[in-house]
Structures are given as C-alpha cells and as structure tokens.
Design a protein around this motif. Structure first.
Motif, PDB file in Angstrom:
ATOM      1  N   VAL A 189       0.859  -1.188   0.000  1.00 15.60           N
ATOM      2  CA  VAL A 189       0.000   0.000   0.000  1.00 15.60           C
ATOM      3  C   VAL A 189       0.894   1.236   0.000  1.00 15.60           C
ATOM      4  CG1 VAL A 189      -1.797   1.246   1.260  1.00 15.60           C
ATOM      5  CG2 VAL A 189      -1.798  -1.261   1.256  1.00 15.60           C
ATOM      6  N   ILE A 190       0.646   2.154  -0.945  1.00 18.63           N
ATOM      7  CA  ILE A 190       1.558   3.301  -1.105  1.00 18.63           C
ATOM      8  C   ILE A 190       0.803   4.641  -1.086  1.00 18.63           C
ATOM      9  CG2 ILE A 190       3.384   2.006  -2.276  1.00 18.63           C
ATOM     10  CD1 ILE A 190       2.260   3.080  -4.946  1.00 18.63           C
ATOM     11  N   TRP A 192       0.556   9.105  -1.944  1.00 20.69           N
ATOM     12  CA  TRP A 192       0.399   9.918  -3.154  1.00 20.69           C
ATOM     13  C   TRP A 192       1.598  10.795  -3.454  1.00 20.69           C
ATOM     14  CZ3 TRP A 192       1.132  14.553  -0.971  1.00 20.69           C
ATOM     15  CH2 TRP A 192       0.691  14.748   0.345  1.00 20.69           C
ATOM     16  N   ALA A 218      -2.395   5.164  -4.013  1.00 13.71           N
ATOM     17  CA  ALA A 218      -3.266   6.103  -3.294  1.00 13.71           C
ATOM     18  C   ALA A 218      -4.439   6.512  -4.181  1.00 13.71           C
ATOM     19  CB  ALA A 218      -2.470   7.325  -2.869  1.00 13.71           C
ATOM     20  N   GLY A 249      -8.824   4.075   1.191  1.00 17.13           N
ATOM     21  CA  GLY A 249      -8.315   3.411   2.389  1.00 17.13           C
ATOM     22  C   GLY A 249      -8.963   2.052   2.638  1.00 17.13           C
ATOM     23  N   GLY A 252      -7.299  -0.620   0.761  1.00 15.41           N
ATOM     24  CA  GLY A 252      -6.016  -0.919   1.404  1.00 15.41           C
ATOM     25  C   GLY A 252      -6.209  -1.818   2.612  1.00 15.41           C
ATOM     26  N   ALA A 253      -7.253  -1.510   3.415  1.00 18.21           N
ATOM     27  CA  ALA A 253      -7.521  -2.306   4.622  1.00 18.21           C
ATOM     28  C   ALA A 253      -7.877  -3.742   4.238  1.00 18.21           C
ATOM     29  CB  ALA A 253      -8.642  -1.658   5.419  1.00 18.21           C
ATOM     30  N   VAL A 256      -4.479  -5.564   3.163  1.00 20.67           N
ATOM     31  CA  VAL A 256      -3.519  -5.951   4.215  1.00 20.67           C
ATOM     32  C   VAL A 256      -4.103  -7.026   5.125  1.00 20.67           C
ATOM     33  CG1 VAL A 256      -2.253  -3.776   4.158  1.00 20.67           C
ATOM     34  CG2 VAL A 256      -4.133  -4.021   5.782  1.00 20.67           C
ATOM     35  N   PHE A 266       4.021  -1.161   3.723  1.00 13.55           N
ATOM     36  CA  PHE A 266       3.202   0.054   3.753  1.00 13.55           C
ATOM     37  C   PHE A 266       4.068   1.300   3.797  1.00 13.55           C
ATOM     38  CE2 PHE A 266       1.190   3.380   6.399  1.00 13.55           C
ATOM     39  CZ  PHE A 266       0.096   3.671   5.598  1.00 13.55           C
ATOM     40  N   GLY A 268       3.148   5.453   4.327  1.00 10.17           N
ATOM     41  CA  GLY A 268       2.085   6.439   4.532  1.00 10.17           C
ATOM     42  C   GLY A 268       2.189   7.038   5.912  1.00 10.17           C
ATOM     43  N   GLU A 290       6.991   2.311   6.363  1.00  5.73           N
ATOM     44  CA  GLU A 290       7.703   3.579   6.096  1.00  5.73           C
ATOM     45  C   GLU A 290       6.725   4.680   6.429  1.00  5.73           C
ATOM     46  OE1 GLU A 290      10.735   3.982   5.190  1.00  5.73           O
ATOM     47  OE2 GLU A 290      11.323   2.025   4.393  1.00  5.73           O
ATOM     48  N   LEU A 291       6.918   5.344   7.572  1.00  6.49           N
ATOM     49  CA  LEU A 291       5.881   6.267   8.053  1.00  6.49           C
ATOM     50  C   LEU A 291       6.347   7.724   7.992  1.00  6.49           C
ATOM     51  CD1 LEU A 291       4.789   3.917  10.954  1.00  6.49           C
ATOM     52  CD2 LEU A 291       3.917   3.981   8.617  1.00  6.49           C
ATOM     53  N   CYS A 324       8.323  12.613   2.923  1.00  7.14           N
ATOM     54  CA  CYS A 324       8.372  12.145   4.315  1.00  7.14           C
ATOM     55  C   CYS A 324       9.691  12.528   4.974  1.00  7.14           C
ATOM     56  CB  CYS A 324       8.159  10.644   4.358  1.00  7.14           C
ATOM     57  SG  CYS A 324       9.194   9.768   3.203  1.00  7.14           S
ATOM     58  N   GLN A 371      -5.210  17.704   1.873  1.00  9.10           N
ATOM     59  CA  GLN A 371      -3.848  17.999   2.326  1.00  9.10           C
ATOM     60  C   GLN A 371      -3.669  19.505   2.497  1.00  9.10           C
ATOM     61  OE1 GLN A 371      -1.848  15.724   3.413  1.00  9.10           O
ATOM     62  NE2 GLN A 371      -0.278  17.201   3.949  1.00  9.10           N
ATOM     63  N   PHE A 423       3.622  18.260   6.217  1.00  7.87           N
ATOM     64  CA  PHE A 423       3.606  17.685   4.867  1.00  7.87           C
ATOM     65  C   PHE A 423       3.219  18.720   3.819  1.00  7.87           C
ATOM     66  CE2 PHE A 423       3.376  13.743   2.252  1.00  7.87           C
ATOM     67  CZ  PHE A 423       4.477  13.132   2.816  1.00  7.87           C
TER      68      PHE A 423
HETATM   69  P1  NAP Z   1      -2.283   7.602   4.494  1.00  5.51           P
HETATM   70  O1  NAP Z   1      -3.635   8.100   4.783  1.00  5.51           O
HETATM   71  O2  NAP Z   1      -1.540   6.879   5.542  1.00  5.51           O
HETATM   72  O3  NAP Z   1      -2.381   6.716   3.186  1.00  5.51           O
HETATM   73  C1  NAP Z   1      -1.352   5.907   2.653  1.00  5.51           C
HETATM   74  C2  NAP Z   1      -1.972   4.767   1.908  1.00  5.51           C
HETATM   75  O4  NAP Z   1      -2.703   3.931   2.814  1.00  5.51           O
HETATM   76  C3  NAP Z   1      -2.981   5.211   0.859  1.00  5.51           C
HETATM   77  O5  NAP Z   1      -2.931   4.330  -0.223  1.00  5.51           O
HETATM   78  C4  NAP Z   1      -4.277   5.074   1.637  1.00  5.51           C
HETATM   79  O6  NAP Z   1      -5.403   5.006   0.849  1.00  5.51           O
HETATM   80  C5  NAP Z   1      -4.044   3.797   2.398  1.00  5.51           C
HETATM   81  N1  NAP Z   1      -4.873   3.587   3.568  1.00  5.51           N
HETATM   82  C6  NAP Z   1      -5.626   4.484   4.257  1.00  5.51           C
HETATM   83  N2  NAP Z   1      -6.219   3.875   5.309  1.00  5.51           N
HETATM   84  C7  NAP Z   1      -5.861   2.569   5.272  1.00  5.51           C
HETATM   85  C8  NAP Z   1      -6.139   1.433   6.097  1.00  5.51           C
HETATM   86  N3  NAP Z   1      -6.923   1.514   7.168  1.00  5.51           N
HETATM   87  N4  NAP Z   1      -5.595   0.243   5.776  1.00  5.51           N
HETATM   88  C9  NAP Z   1      -4.778   0.132   4.710  1.00  5.51           C
HETATM   89  N5  NAP Z   1      -4.483   1.163   3.898  1.00  5.51           N
HETATM   90  C10 NAP Z   1      -5.007   2.380   4.173  1.00  5.51           C
HETATM   91  O7  NAP Z   1      -1.370   8.754   4.049  1.00  5.51           O
HETATM   92  P2  NAP Z   1      -1.713   9.821   2.937  1.00  5.51           P
HETATM   93  O8  NAP Z   1      -3.147  10.216   2.893  1.00  5.51           O
HETATM   94  O9  NAP Z   1      -1.122   9.296   1.706  1.00  5.51           O
HETATM   95  O10 NAP Z   1      -0.883  11.021   3.493  1.00  5.51           O
HETATM   96  C11 NAP Z   1      -1.199  11.566   4.744  1.00  5.51           C
HETATM   97  C12 NAP Z   1       0.011  11.561   5.630  1.00  5.51           C
HETATM   98  O11 NAP Z   1       0.839  10.410   5.418  1.00  5.51           O
HETATM   99  C13 NAP Z   1       0.942  12.697   5.339  1.00  5.51           C
HETATM  100  O12 NAP Z   1       0.545  13.877   5.928  1.00  5.51           O
HETATM  101  C14 NAP Z   1       2.226  12.159   5.904  1.00  5.51           C
HETATM  102  O13 NAP Z   1       2.198  12.308   7.296  1.00  5.51           O
HETATM  103  C15 NAP Z   1       2.175  10.705   5.643  1.00  5.51           C
HETATM  104  N6  NAP Z   1       2.979  10.277   4.490  1.00  5.51           N
HETATM  105  C16 NAP Z   1       4.178   9.651   4.718  1.00  5.51           C
HETATM  106  C17 NAP Z   1       4.932   9.198   3.658  1.00  5.51           C
HETATM  107  C18 NAP Z   1       6.211   8.485   3.833  1.00  5.51           C
HETATM  108  O14 NAP Z   1       6.834   8.165   2.824  1.00  5.51           O
HETATM  109  N7  NAP Z   1       6.668   8.145   5.012  1.00  5.51           N
HETATM  110  C19 NAP Z   1       4.473   9.391   2.370  1.00  5.51           C
HETATM  111  C20 NAP Z   1       3.246  10.031   2.156  1.00  5.51           C
HETATM  112  C21 NAP Z   1       2.502  10.429   3.230  1.00  5.51           C
HETATM  113  P3  NAP Z   1      -6.052   6.365   0.233  1.00  5.51           P
HETATM  114  O15 NAP Z   1      -5.186   7.507   0.629  1.00  5.51           O
HETATM  115  O16 NAP Z   1      -6.055   6.055  -1.181  1.00  5.51           O
HETATM  116  O17 NAP Z   1      -7.386   6.525   0.794  1.00  5.51           O
END
Ligand code: NAP
Ligand code: MG
Length: 511
Positions: A189-190, A192, A218, A249, A252-253, A256, A266, A268, A290-291, A324, A371, A423
């Motif tokens: 799961v990746i 955006w 995403a 999301g 994704g849930a 996993v 993962f 995100g 990778e958070l 990130c 965002q 972010f």
């Molecule tokens: P996110 O909400 O954690 O989403 C990441 C991925 O997980 C997306 O594909 C998302 O789907 C999916 N997802 C959401 N809920 C899930 C669940 N319960 N089970 C499994 N998968 C699920 O992150 P985001 O919306 O992309 O970005 C928000 C925050 O993430 C940012 O503000 C930043 O803090 C963090 N981020 C970190 C990195 C990194 O590389 N470490 C990269 C990007 C973002 P959908 O979004 O498609 O709904």
C-alpha cells in the motif's frame, strides 16, 4: 532574529495569511536589481493518453471491478476531472490475491533467478523508453513540477528496477553461507507523494526475491501505477505476478488483512501504519512500515552558507514539502542565524510557484484539497502558538490547490508545528549554540526518518551522524537517493528498510 524578519512577519500575521499575493508575477529573475519574468515553457501533454475510465489490473488483464464502483481522479493544479478509476471491493481484492498466489506457486517462485532478472530488466528498460510519458502523467496527476518527475521520480524508478534485477540471480550471496527463500504474496500500500517511485521501491525487490505482488496506489494518484501495469504487460511478465487494485483506504484495509497475504509493505502516515499493525497482529504476516518524518536540517556556523540555503530550499520547498524525509525543521547555529535567514528570504523570492507542467516551475500544486486543509490548519495553530510567519509574496493560481513557501520563527520545541508533520512547504526555524543542543533538539521528537548536517568539519559530521536518531543523515547535501542505499526510519517513522541489500532482506526468509 533580525529586525527585517520581524517587520515582515508582523505584516503577514496582520493579514492572517490571506494576503500572500502581490502584483508581482510568480515567474521572475532578478537582474541588475530589476525583476524580469521568465517566458512560459510548458511541457506538451500530447504524449499522454488518459483514458476516460480505468479498470483493475488482475492476472495480467484490465478487468472491470466486481464492486461496480468507480471514483473520479482530478488534476490538483486545476481541479479538472481527468478520468474515473475502478474501486476494488472485497471480491476484487480476493481475486487479485488469488491471482498472485497462483502465479507464485506455479511460476514465479520456481523460475530461476536469472530468468526473473530478465523480466525486471525489461520493465526498467521500457520505463526508460517511456520516461517522458510517465513524467508528464505523474505531473498531471500529482501536481509536482515536471522538472522533479522528469529528473528524479522516473529515472530513480527505472534505477530501482535495474538495481534489483541485478540481485535476482545472486540471492545466495545475500547472507553469506545461508540460503534464502521468498515470503509469498506481498500486499503493498503506497501514498500519493511519489506514486511511481513508491511502486518501484515496493515491486522491484519483491519480484527479485521471488514474491508476487498486489499493489494498492493512493486514491488521488493511481494513474502512473496503472501505466506501469501497461509496461508490465508490454514486458510480458507472467499473469498474476503483479496485480494493481485501485481504491481508497478501505481497499487498502481489505488488502492488508486478506488471510492469504504473507507480507505487508506500507508507506504512509504513522496513524494508518498503527491501524494496519493492529489489524495484522497475531497473523504471522511480515511487515515493513515507512511512516512519517520531521527531519532536522542542522546548519553550523562553519557551513558553506549559500549551499546550505540551497539545501534548505531543496529539503522543504521543492516537491511542495510532500516528502516524508523533508527537512521541515531548520536548526541553525545562533551566530549565523540572521545571515542564513536573510539569504533564505532572498532565495524564496526567486522560487517559481505555478503551473507544474512549466519547466521553470520550482513549486507545484498541493496534491489534494484535504492535504491543503491540513497545511492551512497547522499554519493557524502555529500563529495561535505565537510563532512569527514569513511567506513568499506570490500570486497563486485561482483554481487548484496551492500554498506558498512559508517559514516560522519564534517557535518552541514544544510547539505543535515543530512536533507534527505538516507535509507541506512550511519550515520551522530554531537556533542552537552547541552541537549537543542541536542533537538534543533534533532527537527530541517522535519521528526519526532523516536529518541533514551542514559543516566543513568531517569530524563533526561523523559525530552528529552517530548521535542523530535518523535512518538517513545527509551531510552537506539533502534529499539524495540511490537504489543501493537503504532508506527507513527509527521510532514512529517505522521499521524495515527499502533500497539496497537491506531492502531485499525484508522480502525473504532465511532457510
Ligand atoms: P495515508 O492516509 O496513511 O495513506 C497511505 C496509503 O494507505 C494510501 O494508499 C491510503 O489510501 C491507504 N490507507 C488508508 N487507510 C488505510 C487502512 N486503514 N488500511 C490500509 N491502507 C489504508 O497517508 P496519505 O493520505 O497518503 O498522506 C497523509 C500523511 O501520510 C501525510 O501527511 C504524511 O504524514 C504521511 N505520508 C508519509 C509518507 C512516507 O513516505 N513516510 C508518504 C506520504 C505520506 P487512500 O489515501 O487512497 O485513501
Ligand atoms: Mg488517505
């Protein structure tokens, strides 16, 4: 801080962030004290062919979703609808995992490494051949500047496939004296922010090690992953080895928690990472996370200051701060704080914010309305906490999601804007006097993904690197990547590594 900063900051605060625009054009260069705009240099979009509707990629074919559901995908730079994309439900995720299982048992795990390598090399080469198409599509869907997608995202994605293709027939050398075997089906799961690159980081090592894959991009940025599915067809990868299920999301849930997934990878937010870990606890699934991050970029008084300012700008403003490992906290030694700030403000005035497809653009669109809201909310929190704000004066496009390069001074270590991931293109600036104070401030945070150190002293670099709790420490540079170099976090930034030999270890079991 200097008097000039205070005056500017005060003016901005009085206008409550509204008056970030001025009469000056956003495209500008300074010449003999006068400001001249660059001529527009937009990249042509003719090379991409966005279809009105995209299906799921399961077992080597594009198939309509059994859920019957589709969602809209937009261009964040102008809010125009680009297409609709299938939303995978439970039956679709199940079909994808079954296809991956079959391909794993019947073909991929049995195939000699040197044969698997040929397919991965082929994907890398086709990616290079179609690099312009990928770069333009990524920019349209993500909002990041074409310069970034053309010069970084796409070449680095190809480089990851090349690198791991080279490993596929050398797995016996991964751990000296030990044999390794693949884990099985990987559910990936990746996010955006790097849609194609994150797909490459996840797919390439998984395939090299002999696993098969179901990937969920995403919701806002599925288009380059779907173009990669076309490349996978073109490379004639056996059906089912890579499957791509689009959705939000919930999809994704489902992926996993599918019982037949052996490994969860993962990238995100920390919040979703924790949710996933709770969902898979006790199942025996392997996981890598990778958070988030909140990196300190530490500038010492003996640093090459102009280069450091360029590194600060690269660390937080390029890519709209959607990184990130963004250098979102500047720690600058007190003796040079004023001059660094002055240089930073001057550099910020020359940054070009606008059309992501323009080759001169430094800073493109924020990826989504959600965002943008998060960035705006946290900026308000900063003001309420008494921080002083400085924003680049520029005209922002009327449509789409935009945020000007911003920094905050007068922040405390306990400020939410210092501790929470924004972010977006928002920097906080703190000062320090001794290396010990810099380390204390850099480490006193829940995250530990990356850090930057700017100094001319090699010994100081080594000392700082050994004491900073961060997966990556860049010295006199920032945001540099290489497929052979592992990337990952400490503390709430996650666990496991991507890239290099370490990245492969997370996709194998030791026999
Ligand atoms: P996110 O909400 O954690 O989403 C990441 C991925 O997980 C997306 O594909 C998302 O789907 C999916 N997802 C959401 N809920 C899930 C669940 N319960 N089970 C499994 N998968 C699920 O992150 P985001 O919306 O992309 O970005 C928000 C925050 O993430 C940012 O503000 C930043 O803090 C963090 N981020 C970190 C990195 C990194 O590389 N470490 C990269 C990007 C973002 P959908 O979004 O498609 O709904
Ligand atoms: Mg989300």
């Amino acid at each position: 801080m200097g008097r000039k900063t205070k005056t500017l900051a005060k003016t901005e605060r009085q206008t409550k962030l509204k008056k970030v625009s001025s009469a000056e054009p956003s495209h500008q260069i300074i010449q003999f004290g006068k400001i001249w705009p660059y001529a527009p240099a937009p990249e042509s979009t003719k090379i991409v062919n966005i279809q009105p509707r995209y299906e799921l990629f399961i077992n080597g074919k594009f198939v309509p979703p059994r859920s019957g559901q589709y969602f809209d995908v937009i261009n964040p730079a102008n809010e125009q609808k680009l297409c609709e994309v299938a939303e995978a439900g439970e039956a679709d995720v199940d079909a994808a995992v079954r296809a991956a299982r079959q391909a794993y048992e019947k073909i991929w795990r049995k195939m000699p490494g040197k044969e698997r390598a040929k397919y991965i090399f082929r994907i890398a080469r086709i990616l290079q051949e179609r690099s312009r198409e990928f770069a333009v599509l990524e920019t349209i869907n993500n909002g990041k500047p074409i310069r970034e997608t053309r010069d970084f995202d796409v070449p680095m994605s190809a480089a990851h496939f090349f690198y791991y293709a080279g490993w596929a027939d050398k797995l016996n050398y991964l751990i000296p004296g030990r044999e390794v075997a693949p884990l099985g089906v990987a559910g990936q799961v990746i996010p955006w922010n790097f849609p194609l690159l994150m797909a490459a980081w996840k797919i390439a090592p998984a395939l090299a090690a002999g696993n098969t894959v179901v990937l969920k991009p995403a919701e806002t940025t599925p288009l380059t992953a779907l173009l990669l599915a076309e490349v996978i067809q073109q490379a004639e990868l056996p059906p089912g080895v890579v499957n791509i299920v689009t959705g939000a999301g919930a999809t994704g849930a489902l992926l996993v928690s599918h019982p037949d997934v052996d490994k969860v990878a993962f990238t995100g937010s920390t919040a979703v990472g924790k949710k996933i870990l709770r969902a898979i606890a006790g199942t025996g699934k392997k996981a890598t996370m990778e958070l988030g991050g909140k990196a300190a970029n530490i500038v010492f008084e003996d640093a090459p200051l102009d280069q450091a300012v360029e590194g600060i700008v690269n660390g937080i403003y390029f890519n709209q701060g959607h990184v990130c490992c963004a250098g979102s906290r500047l720690l600058v030694q007190e003796s040079v704080a004023e001059i660094v700030l002055r240089k930073l403000m001057r550099r910020m005035e020359t940054l070009i914010v606008g059309d992501p497809l323009d080759k001169n653009t430094d800073i493109g669109a924020i990826n989504s309305r959600m965002q943008l809201k998060k960035i705006q909310e946290l900026t308000q929190v900063g003001l309420q906490e008494g921080a002083q704000i400085y924003q680049k004066r520029c005209e922002l496009p009327s449509k789409g999601f935009w945020y000007p390069p911003t920094f905050f001074t007068n922040v405390a270590q306990s400020s939410r804007i210092v501790r929470e991931e924004i972010f977006g293109p928002v920097l906080t600036i703190q000062t320090f006097r001794t290396p010990e104070e810099a380390i204390e401030k850099a480490n006193n945070i829940a995250y530990g993904l990356s850090a930057g150190v700017w100094t001319e002293k090699g010994s100081k670099i080594l000392k700082m690197a050994s004491q900073l709790q961060a997966g990556v420490v860049w010295a006199n540079t920032y945001n540099k990547f290489d497929p052979s170099s592992p990337f990952g976090g400490y503390k709430e930034s996650g666990f496991g590594r991507e890239g290099g030999r370490q990245g492969l270890l997370d996709y194998v079991k030791i026999l």
